[in-house]
Design a protein around this motif. Structure first.
Motif, PDB file in Angstrom:
ATOM      1  N   ASN A 744      35.152  14.570  54.800  1.00 26.67           N
ATOM      2  CA  ASN A 744      33.861  15.253  54.818  1.00 26.67           C
ATOM      3  C   ASN A 744      33.612  15.859  53.440  1.00 26.67           C
ATOM      4  OD1 ASN A 744      31.559  16.684  55.281  1.00 26.67           O
ATOM      5  ND2 ASN A 744      32.302  17.700  57.141  1.00 26.67           N
ATOM      6  N   LEU A 745      32.597  15.372  52.739  1.00 25.96           N
ATOM      7  CA  LEU A 745      32.332  15.847  51.382  1.00 25.96           C
ATOM      8  C   LEU A 745      32.000  17.329  51.351  1.00 25.96           C
ATOM      9  CD1 LEU A 745      30.207  12.861  50.012  1.00 25.96           C
ATOM     10  CD2 LEU A 745      32.534  13.475  49.351  1.00 25.96           C
ATOM     11  N   SER A 746      31.426  17.837  52.450  1.00 24.33           N
ATOM     12  CA  SER A 746      31.058  19.255  52.472  1.00 24.33           C
ATOM     13  C   SER A 746      32.284  20.157  52.432  1.00 24.33           C
ATOM     14  CB  SER A 746      30.229  19.564  53.720  1.00 24.33           C
ATOM     15  OG  SER A 746      30.981  19.297  54.892  1.00 24.33           O
ATOM     16  N   GLU A 747      33.469  19.628  52.808  1.00 27.75           N
ATOM     17  CA  GLU A 747      34.691  20.431  52.784  1.00 27.75           C
ATOM     18  C   GLU A 747      35.272  20.554  51.373  1.00 27.75           C
ATOM     19  OE1 GLU A 747      37.318  18.613  55.514  1.00 27.75           O
ATOM     20  OE2 GLU A 747      36.152  19.173  57.308  1.00 27.75           O
ATOM     21  N   LEU A 748      34.724  19.812  50.428  1.00 26.42           N
ATOM     22  CA  LEU A 748      35.235  19.860  49.052  1.00 26.42           C
ATOM     23  C   LEU A 748      34.606  20.975  48.246  1.00 26.42           C
ATOM     24  CD1 LEU A 748      35.272  16.043  48.214  1.00 26.42           C
ATOM     25  CD2 LEU A 748      37.075  17.437  49.234  1.00 26.42           C
ATOM     26  N   GLY A 749      33.700  21.737  48.861  1.00 24.72           N
ATOM     27  CA  GLY A 749      33.057  22.825  48.137  1.00 24.72           C
ATOM     28  C   GLY A 749      31.828  22.349  47.394  1.00 24.72           C
ATOM     29  N   ARG A 750      31.231  23.235  46.635  1.00 22.74           N
ATOM     30  CA  ARG A 750      30.004  22.949  45.922  1.00 22.74           C
ATOM     31  C   ARG A 750      30.239  21.915  44.826  1.00 22.74           C
ATOM     32  NH1 ARG A 750      27.425  25.852  41.748  1.00 22.74           N
ATOM     33  NH2 ARG A 750      29.175  27.304  41.807  1.00 22.74           N
ATOM     34  N   LEU A 751      29.245  21.009  44.660  1.00 21.44           N
ATOM     35  CA  LEU A 751      29.314  20.033  43.574  1.00 21.44           C
ATOM     36  C   LEU A 751      28.925  20.729  42.274  1.00 21.44           C
ATOM     37  CD1 LEU A 751      29.632  17.102  42.581  1.00 21.44           C
ATOM     38  CD2 LEU A 751      27.195  16.771  43.088  1.00 21.44           C
ATOM     39  N   LEU A 752      29.835  20.682  41.282  1.00 22.72           N
ATOM     40  CA  LEU A 752      29.621  21.398  40.030  1.00 22.72           C
ATOM     41  C   LEU A 752      29.104  20.491  38.920  1.00 22.72           C
ATOM     42  CD1 LEU A 752      32.944  23.469  40.092  1.00 22.72           C
ATOM     43  CD2 LEU A 752      30.688  24.166  40.929  1.00 22.72           C
ATOM     44  N   MET A 753      29.676  19.305  38.793  1.00 21.70           N
ATOM     45  CA  MET A 753      29.295  18.378  37.719  1.00 21.70           C
ATOM     46  C   MET A 753      29.402  16.957  38.253  1.00 21.70           C
ATOM     47  SD  MET A 753      28.980  20.299  34.797  1.00 21.70           S
ATOM     48  CE  MET A 753      29.475  19.383  33.344  1.00 21.70           C
ATOM     49  N   GLN A 754      28.651  16.049  37.644  1.00 20.39           N
ATOM     50  CA  GLN A 754      28.804  14.629  37.937  1.00 20.39           C
ATOM     51  C   GLN A 754      28.355  13.837  36.727  1.00 20.39           C
ATOM     52  OE1 GLN A 754      26.132  12.288  38.422  1.00 20.39           O
ATOM     53  NE2 GLN A 754      24.531  13.797  37.970  1.00 20.39           N
ATOM     54  N   GLY A 755      29.039  12.732  36.467  1.00 26.21           N
ATOM     55  CA  GLY A 755      28.687  11.932  35.311  1.00 26.21           C
ATOM     56  C   GLY A 755      29.580  10.715  35.186  1.00 26.21           C
ATOM     57  N   SER A 756      29.166   9.792  34.310  1.00 31.58           N
ATOM     58  CA  SER A 756      29.901   8.535  34.113  1.00 31.58           C
ATOM     59  C   SER A 756      30.791   8.629  32.874  1.00 31.58           C
ATOM     60  CB  SER A 756      28.916   7.367  33.959  1.00 31.58           C
ATOM     61  OG  SER A 756      28.188   7.168  35.147  1.00 31.58           O
ATOM     62  N   PHE A 757      32.031   8.087  32.999  1.00 31.03           N
ATOM     63  CA  PHE A 757      33.026   8.172  31.926  1.00 31.03           C
ATOM     64  C   PHE A 757      33.823   6.871  31.871  1.00 31.03           C
ATOM     65  CE2 PHE A 757      32.245  12.426  33.472  1.00 31.03           C
ATOM     66  CZ  PHE A 757      32.122  13.187  32.318  1.00 31.03           C
ATOM     67  N   SER A 758      34.497   6.688  30.719  1.00 26.54           N
ATOM     68  CA  SER A 758      35.523   5.647  30.593  1.00 26.54           C
ATOM     69  C   SER A 758      36.859   6.311  30.875  1.00 26.54           C
ATOM     70  CB  SER A 758      35.506   5.028  29.203  1.00 26.54           C
ATOM     71  OG  SER A 758      34.263   4.393  28.954  1.00 26.54           O
ATOM     72  N   VAL A 759      37.686   5.669  31.728  1.00 25.72           N
ATOM     73  CA  VAL A 759      38.928   6.307  32.194  1.00 25.72           C
ATOM     74  C   VAL A 759      40.093   5.342  31.995  1.00 25.72           C
ATOM     75  CG1 VAL A 759      40.127   7.345  34.145  1.00 25.72           C
ATOM     76  CG2 VAL A 759      37.659   7.692  33.877  1.00 25.72           C
ATOM     77  N   TRP A 760      41.190   5.868  31.369  1.00 28.33           N
ATOM     78  CA  TRP A 760      42.474   5.166  31.322  1.00 28.33           C
ATOM     79  C   TRP A 760      43.457   5.939  32.180  1.00 28.33           C
ATOM     80  CZ3 TRP A 760      39.252   5.986  27.268  1.00 28.33           C
ATOM     81  CH2 TRP A 760      38.853   4.877  26.491  1.00 28.33           C
ATOM     82  N   THR A 761      44.439   5.260  32.724  1.00 30.49           N
ATOM     83  CA  THR A 761      45.451   5.946  33.542  1.00 30.49           C
ATOM     84  C   THR A 761      46.826   5.595  33.018  1.00 30.49           C
ATOM     85  OG1 THR A 761      45.607   4.113  35.116  1.00 30.49           O
ATOM     86  CG2 THR A 761      43.980   5.842  35.580  1.00 30.49           C
ATOM     87  N   GLU A 762      47.765   6.546  33.182  1.00 29.01           N
ATOM     88  CA  GLU A 762      49.174   6.266  32.900  1.00 29.01           C
ATOM     89  C   GLU A 762      50.006   7.133  33.829  1.00 29.01           C
ATOM     90  OE1 GLU A 762      50.154   9.266  29.176  1.00 29.01           O
ATOM     91  OE2 GLU A 762      49.618   7.182  28.743  1.00 29.01           O
ATOM     92  N   LYS A 854      31.780  16.317  26.907  1.00 29.85           N
ATOM     93  CA  LYS A 854      33.209  16.598  27.083  1.00 29.85           C
ATOM     94  C   LYS A 854      33.445  18.097  27.142  1.00 29.85           C
ATOM     95  CE  LYS A 854      37.297  17.223  24.411  1.00 29.85           C
ATOM     96  NZ  LYS A 854      37.909  17.133  23.085  1.00 29.85           N
ATOM     97  N   THR A 855      32.847  18.858  26.218  1.00 29.90           N
ATOM     98  CA  THR A 855      33.022  20.316  26.190  1.00 29.90           C
ATOM     99  C   THR A 855      32.529  20.955  27.480  1.00 29.90           C
ATOM    100  OG1 THR A 855      32.750  20.288  23.782  1.00 29.90           O
ATOM    101  CG2 THR A 855      32.462  22.402  24.914  1.00 29.90           C
ATOM    102  N   ALA A 856      31.373  20.500  27.974  1.00 31.09           N
ATOM    103  CA  ALA A 856      30.832  21.062  29.212  1.00 31.09           C
ATOM    104  C   ALA A 856      31.779  20.826  30.375  1.00 31.09           C
ATOM    105  CB  ALA A 856      29.457  20.458  29.502  1.00 31.09           C
ATOM    106  N   TRP A 857      32.347  19.623  30.464  1.00 31.67           N
ATOM    107  CA  TRP A 857      33.265  19.328  31.566  1.00 31.67           C
ATOM    108  C   TRP A 857      34.562  20.125  31.455  1.00 31.67           C
ATOM    109  CZ3 TRP A 857      33.636  15.875  35.829  1.00 31.67           C
ATOM    110  CH2 TRP A 857      32.422  15.295  36.194  1.00 31.67           C
ATOM    111  N   VAL A 858      35.098  20.182  30.255  1.00 29.72           N
ATOM    112  CA  VAL A 858      36.347  20.937  30.082  1.00 29.72           C
ATOM    113  C   VAL A 858      36.142  22.399  30.457  1.00 29.72           C
ATOM    114  CG1 VAL A 858      37.973  21.785  28.350  1.00 29.72           C
ATOM    115  CG2 VAL A 858      37.326  19.366  28.365  1.00 29.72           C
ATOM    116  N   ASN A 859      35.026  22.976  30.007  1.00 29.78           N
ATOM    117  CA  ASN A 859      34.746  24.379  30.338  1.00 29.78           C
ATOM    118  C   ASN A 859      34.581  24.576  31.839  1.00 29.78           C
ATOM    119  OD1 ASN A 859      34.837  25.060  27.629  1.00 29.78           O
ATOM    120  ND2 ASN A 859      32.603  24.896  27.345  1.00 29.78           N
TER     121      ASN A 859
END
Length: 982
Positions: A744-762, A854-859
């Motif tokens: 249930n998405l409502s259980e995750l709390g308020r949505l603060l930010m959303q956006g598209s990014f390039s992601v690497w994983t390790e 990036k700065t907005a998301w990190v903050n």
């Protein structure tokens, strides 16, 4: 008695008649006596008595009463028989002949013996016959001719008369059948006429129409029966006349003439019956048709009268004068459209004309129709008069509104004229003269738009001046006076600057303290800064600029209020004209199945939005009419209520999809036609989305003209909040497009930010770092940052039109915010940062489109982690004293870092690795699980000492080797492994 009541018919004794032992030849004696002939019949003695009686009874009933009253002449032909047969015939006739006898003529046997015996024995047996009429024995037909003329005898008896017994029986059967048909038809018509005469007239249209149809069908059946009877009689008449048609010299015998007369009489009866029935039916049909006309008139009268009452009630409510020319025009159009849609006046007058026709046609219910006709005309005249007066009232109000609008526009144009005059050019004599001429031209050309006489307005428009309208006129008039005063001040200043100088003027650069400057002025501000000149004129104070800004603020405030009122009216129009009509039974047949029970989907929470604006927000905004710079407080106080727009926008894709499926249906077309809207419903469903955006623009405009004023900070905060709502709406539009998330998405709390990014994983397994195969090829992911979790989704391609072009997102992965940490700067790119968990066993390298994003998301992530840390500290401050107080076996001087280990022990599944980051690899990491409490550095590497501890929160085991504990349980720490597990 039975025979008299039921006379014999040829059809009843057809077999007996067909034997031919006696028949009516149609001949007559000299005095008109009917002749019955008994021809040679060897089996006469074998006849049954009933047969003999039936035949003679029928034969004696055939001639007319006048003929049969004279008496019958019997001709008995026994020339080929014996005396015994003659005697037997005479005895049977004497014993049972049903009619009057006049004469009996017997052709005795012709053989010598039988003739002799008959002469001899007749004399001795004469008394046995007991006949009161003469019985004459004849020896030959020649003697017979002396008693009866040859023309009245058949050819067998030496006469000239043609006779066919079968034809005679056929004619008699047909005539009697025809007579029976005529009788039954007459009886049926009489019974039907009685039924019609006794029928009561119905009281409603349907019953009257049904009755008229039923009676008409029965009449048509009667007419068909009459037609059949007439056709049968005509054929019978042709059959009787057939000998005469084939031989014009043919002479009918008396029986044929009587048959002809009988058929003609029956046909005459049918004609008379039909004529009488037609006359009766015409009267009855006219009565029924007039009854149906009356019922239609009464039904239409009731409908029209009810509509007239509705129109009268509607007119009584049209006392408004509007708030603007457009609003007044809308009211007038609604009034006119109401009249045109119902056409009630035309219909009422047409109905009265129909009533006049009924009266002129001598309707049987004239006394009932005439009063209703008079009533219709009287009510129509009254409604027409009221309607005309209401229209004149509205037109008068619209005329005044138009004058107010022109005056208001004159003021607004003047404001912008004053504000747009460049300051630097006005400092020179030529520039001042040009500006002065510009003002003079404007004043000359705009005089026609001003309200010149307030008392004249009170007098000319007294009938439409409500208290609100009067206040509106006074406000505009005062605004106009203020404008005139502003123009006059500007003219005085410009005239001074434009006056010719008597000596050269040297502009003197003022000292810094001599320049009057607003603390909030900007290079683009419209200020008049003049050098000190010789004639003593002083630079105008900033009050003039402040006055201009105040007028501009009022202008923006007026726009806010006017558009708010129009917005409320549009919402009401949509709800009444479309939403309410979906519940109207008379419109149900126009609504497609796709729309059934879908009103909430189509309109969302528009009704809730209307109620908030109509009952609350509009009234509160109106309270700030004279204080536009303070209206930001109103927005701030109602910011929670304004979040209802999020719900509306979230429903908008569903609404758009439903609209596209049903936009062409007859229901929406009919509603739009009734409302006289040029635009479809979809344009009005977009109004709430446009309105929340409009608030942003208006607040920006107000803030621009309110710098340094009281309330400017509130305006700034309100603008920020509105932008926040818009952002939340935008974010929520993306959020509802997530697919594949099982929770249930409502259980995750308020949505603060959303956006598209390039992601690497390790990922790190044991002490070796293993990179994914896609390490050097980034994944395109759309991140959703909630208060409790970070979601990784894959953005799908956009398809369709309108809201269907909005993307959708497939859920891929999520991270709990209670277990993550961040590294602000990743190697190689200042737009990258890292998100990691489990002491960097899982690392997600995220590249933002720009450094600002990036700065907005990190903050924002830091704020979430800091908030978790603060909540953790508060929990510790409440829980730890109880731990140490009730359990003295726990060391009292344990480093505070150990308390954090207990929390980590409870919340991270017996794993302390996430408490700190790998400092050897990263130097700028941050996590909510780090040690934030200024613990001793020497203690950070120490293991937890064995002993007893109290659990402060529940933990359910996640694996077969894990331990489940509850808050308050006592646990014994045996040892801590090298891998960080307790």
């Amino acid at each position: 008695m039975q025979q008299e009541s039921s006379p014999l018919c040829a059809a009843d004794i057809g077999p007996d008649l067909s034997k031919g032992f006696a028949f009516l030849s149609g001949g007559r004696g000299e005095n008109g006596s009917p002749i019955i002939i008994f021809p040679e019949f060897p089996a006469f003695s074998e006849l049954q008595e009933q047969e003999f009686h039936n035949v003679l009874t029928y034969l004696t009933s055939v001639p007319s009463l006048s003929a049969s009253g004279v008496g019958f002449i019997l001709v008995i032909d026994r020339r080929q028989d014996r005396w015994a047969s003659v005697k037997g015939t005479l005895l049977r006739i004497a014993g049972s002949f049903p009619g009057n006898l006049q004469l009996v003529l017997v052709l005795r046997p012709t053989t010598l013996l039988q003739r002799t015996l008959s002469d001899f024995l007749f004399k001795f047996s004469k008394d046995e016959f007991k006949m009161k009429v003469p019985v004459i024995m004849l020896s030959s037909v020649t003697e017979l001719h002396s008693y009866i003329d040859r023309t009245q005898l058949t050819q067998e008896l030496g006469g000239t008369q043609e006779y066919c017994h079968e034809k005679w029986i056929s004619h008699r059967t047909a005539i009697e059948g025809f007579a029976l048909m005529v009788k039954k038809t007459a009886q049926t018509l009489q019974a039907f006429g009685t039924e019609l005469a006794e029928t009561e007239l119905p009281n409603d249209v349907e019953a009257t129409s049904n009755l008229l149809t039923t009676h008409t069908e029965k009449k048509d059946k009667m007419k068909e029966d009459l037609k059949i009877a007439l056709s049968q009689g005509g054929r019978l008449l042709e059959s009787i006349n057939e000998p005469f048609v084939s031989n014009p010299d043919y002479n009918m015998n008396h029986d044929e003439l009587e048959n002809l007369a009988t058929v003609q009489r029956l046909l005459g009866q049918l004609d008379e019956t039909e004529t009488a029935f037609d006359d009766f039916w015409e009267r009855h049909q006219t009565k029924l048709e007039q009854c149906l006309q009356l019922r239609h008139f009464e039904h239409n009268f009731r409908e029209v009268r009810a509509h007239l009452d509705q129109v009268a009630d509607k007119l009584s409510g049209f006392s408004e004068v509007g708030i603007s020319p457009a609003h007044g025009e809308h009211i007038l159009k609604e009034l006119t459209n109401h009249e045109e849609r119902t056409c009630v006046l035309d219909r009422a007058l047409a109905l009265a004309s129909d009533a006049d026709i009924l009266i002129e046609s001598s309707h049987y219910a004239v006394d009932s129709i005439l009063p209703k006709c008079s009533e219709l005309r009287a009510v129509c005249e009254e409604v027409g008069t009221v309607l005309k007066a209401k229209k004149a009232h509205l037109l008068k109000a619209m005329e005044l509104h138009s004058s107010l609008e022109k005056a208001t526009k004159w003021c607004e144009d003047g404001i912008y004229l004053l504000a747009s005059q460049p300051v630097d050019k006005c400092q020179s004599q030529d520039g001042a003269e040009a500006a002065l001429q510009e003002i003079e031209r404007y004043l000359d050309t705009a005089n026609q738009h001003k309200l010149t006489d307030l008392n004249g307005i009170w007098r000319d428009y007294e009938s439409v001046l409500t208290s609100d309208f009067r206040e509106q006129v006074e406000r505009v008039f005062q605004k106009q006076l203020s404008m005139q005063e502003m123009f006059e001040k500007r003219r005085i200043s410009l005239k001074k600057l434009a006056a010719k100088q008597t000596r050269p003027v040297q502009p003197v650069a003022p000292r810094p303290e001599a320049i009057i400057k607003s603390p909030h002025s900007s290079p683009g501000s419209n200020q008049f800064i003049y050098a000190l000149i010789q004639n003593g004129s002083r630079p105008p104070s900033l009050s003039e600029e402040e006055e201009n800004l105040a007028v501009l603020r009022r202008h923006v405030m007026n726009e806010l209020l006017e558009t708010e009122r129009a917005y409320v009216e549009e919402l009401l129009c949509v709800l009444q004209g479309y939403a309410d009509e979906m519940d109207n039974p008379s419109m149900a047949h126009l609504i497609p199945i796709t729309l059934h029970n879908k009103k909430d989907v189509l309109f969302g929470n528009m009704a809730e939005i209307y109620q908030f604006h109509n009952k609350t927000f509009l009234r509160e905004l109106e309270a700030y009419t004279d204080y536009p710079e303070l209206v930001g407080r109103c927005f701030l106080e109602r910011m929670t209520d304004l979040q209802i727009y999020e719900k509306y926008c979230q429903n908008k894709p569903r609404s758009e999809s439903l609209w596209r499926q049903c936009s062409d249906c007859a229901f929406f077309q009919e509603c739009q036609k009734k409302l006289e809207h040029k635009l479809g419903l979809d344009s009005y469903l977009l109004k709430p989305v446009q309105r929340i955006t409009k608030y942003q623009l208006l607040l920006k405009e107000l803030l621009k003209y309110s710098k340094g004023c009281e309330g400017s900070e509130d305006l700034q905060d309100a603008l920020s909040s509105i932008l926040g709502i818009l952002k939340a709406v935008n974010d929520s539009m993306h959020l509802i497009a997530i697919t594949g998330y099982e929770g249930n998405l409502s259980e995750l709390g308020r949505l603060l930010m959303q956006g598209s990014f390039s992601v690497w994983t390790e990922h790190k397994k044991g002490h070796a770092k293993v990179k994914d195969l896609a390490r050097f090829k980034p994944m395109q992911r759309h991140l959703f940052l909630h208060e409790k979790a970070l979601l990784f989704c894959k953005k799908r391609e956009e398809n369709g039109e309108g809201y269907e072009k909005a993307p959708s997102y497939s859920f891929k992965h999520s991270l709990s915010m209670s277990a993550v940490g961040i590294t602000e700067n990743a190697k190689g790119d200042n737009k990258k940062f890292e998100i990691w968990c489990n002491s960097r066993e899982e690392v997600y390298i995220v590249q933002a489109p720009t450094t600002e994003i990036k700065t907005a998301w990190v903050n924002e992530i830091r704020k979430v982690l800091t908030g978790q840390l603060k909540a953790c500290r508060e929990h510790l401050s409440l829980s730890l004293p109880f731990l140490f107080h009730h359990h003295p076996s726990i060391p009292t001087k344990r480093p505070l870092f150990c308390d954090m280990l207990i929390i980590s022990f409870l919340f991270t599944g017996f794993n302390k690795a996430s408490l700190s980051m790998d400092a050897s690899e990263e130097n700028d990491g941050y996590s909510s699980a780090e040690d934030p409490l200024n613990s001793d550095p020497e203690d950070e590497g120490k293991k937890l000492s064995p002993g007893r501890y109290v659990v402060v929160a529940d933990y359910d085991k996640g694996g077969a080797q894990d331990l489940s504990v509850k808050s308050g349980d006592m646990v014994q720490l045996v040892r801590e492994g090298s891998d960080g597990q307790w």
